[in-house]
Write an enzyme that holds these catalytic residues in place. Sequence first.
Site, PDB file in Angstrom:
ATOM      1  N   ASP A 187       0.846  -1.210   0.000  1.00  0.00           N
ATOM      2  CA  ASP A 187       0.000   0.000   0.000  1.00  0.00           C
ATOM      3  C   ASP A 187       0.872   1.247   0.000  1.00  0.00           C
ATOM      4  O   ASP A 187       2.036   1.196   0.387  1.00  0.00           O
ATOM      5  CB  ASP A 187      -0.874   0.029   1.265  1.00  0.00           C
ATOM      6  CG  ASP A 187      -1.865  -1.109   1.311  1.00  0.00           C
ATOM      7  OD1 ASP A 187      -2.148  -1.687   0.246  1.00  0.00           O
ATOM      8  OD2 ASP A 187      -2.341  -1.423   2.419  1.00  0.00           O
TER       9      ASP A 187
HETATM   10  N1  URA Z   1      -1.248  -5.950   3.871  1.00  0.00           N
HETATM   11  C1  URA Z   1      -1.738  -4.693   3.898  1.00  0.00           C
HETATM   12  O1  URA Z   1      -2.767  -4.436   4.501  1.00  0.00           O
HETATM   13  N2  URA Z   1      -1.053  -3.739   3.244  1.00  0.00           N
HETATM   14  C2  URA Z   1       0.123  -3.948   2.602  1.00  0.00           C
HETATM   15  O2  URA Z   1       0.709  -3.026   2.048  1.00  0.00           O
HETATM   16  C3  URA Z   1       0.614  -5.265   2.591  1.00  0.00           C
HETATM   17  C4  URA Z   1      -0.087  -6.259   3.229  1.00  0.00           C
END
Ligand code: URA
Length: 231
Positions: free
Chosen positions: A102
């Site tokens: 993310d």
């Molecule tokens: N899980 C999440 O919620 N975000 C990420 O970036 C990676 C795994």
Amino acid sequence: MRLDKYLSNYSGLSRKEAKQAIKQGDVLVDRIPATGPQQVIHEQQDIRLAGLRIAPRGPRYFMLNKPQGCVCANSDGQHATVIGLFCEEEDYTDLHVAGRLDLDTTGLVLVTDDGQWSHRITSPKHKMPKRYQVTLQDPIANDAADRFAEGILLRNEHKRTRPAELLVLDPHHVELTIYEGKYHQVKRMFAALGNHVLELHRASIGPISLDPELEPGAYRPLYQEEIERLS
Ligand code: URA
């Protein structure tokens, strides 16, 4: 492949410069002057530019320490991109991320131009472990490790998550290893327990851990041994 594309892929010339070099007679195909930019050539042919052999480059593999605010994409209208951090590399537009994070997640990202290799990392079939360091808003629940081990039913999903391993470092800091990569999975797993992830950092993918020497935004080529361990 067309000769001008081959030259721009493997020699560092732009497509325009490649056309110019061909026109000037600087390019030989199997020792014969090239007929034109559109000449179709095969990788096993002997292609020379000003006498130097131009051969296809092998696939490339990197690890990057993703900073916050950088999107795991090749282009984005709003944010800096992970691939944009590779702009000093030749042909960086061929690179892609093997397993996205993310926007606000930091840590280990693998980047390559080898689609088969990245498929092995991201395909659910391979159950590649991914270890995350998590900072939580509320203290971790006592039954969290058991619930993650049993699998959690996430909102809008019909199937439980695969069993995941939780290591509690202190009430607000834990490590979670998951074996799949659903959308926002870690955040949604903690949300299912009524908690909230404040910070998320990926520490490892399978046998590869983030190199502690890499500052946020920095990257390095993978060592041969690291590439093979993930193959
Ligand atoms: N899980 C999440 O919620 N975000 C990420 O970036 C990676 C795994």
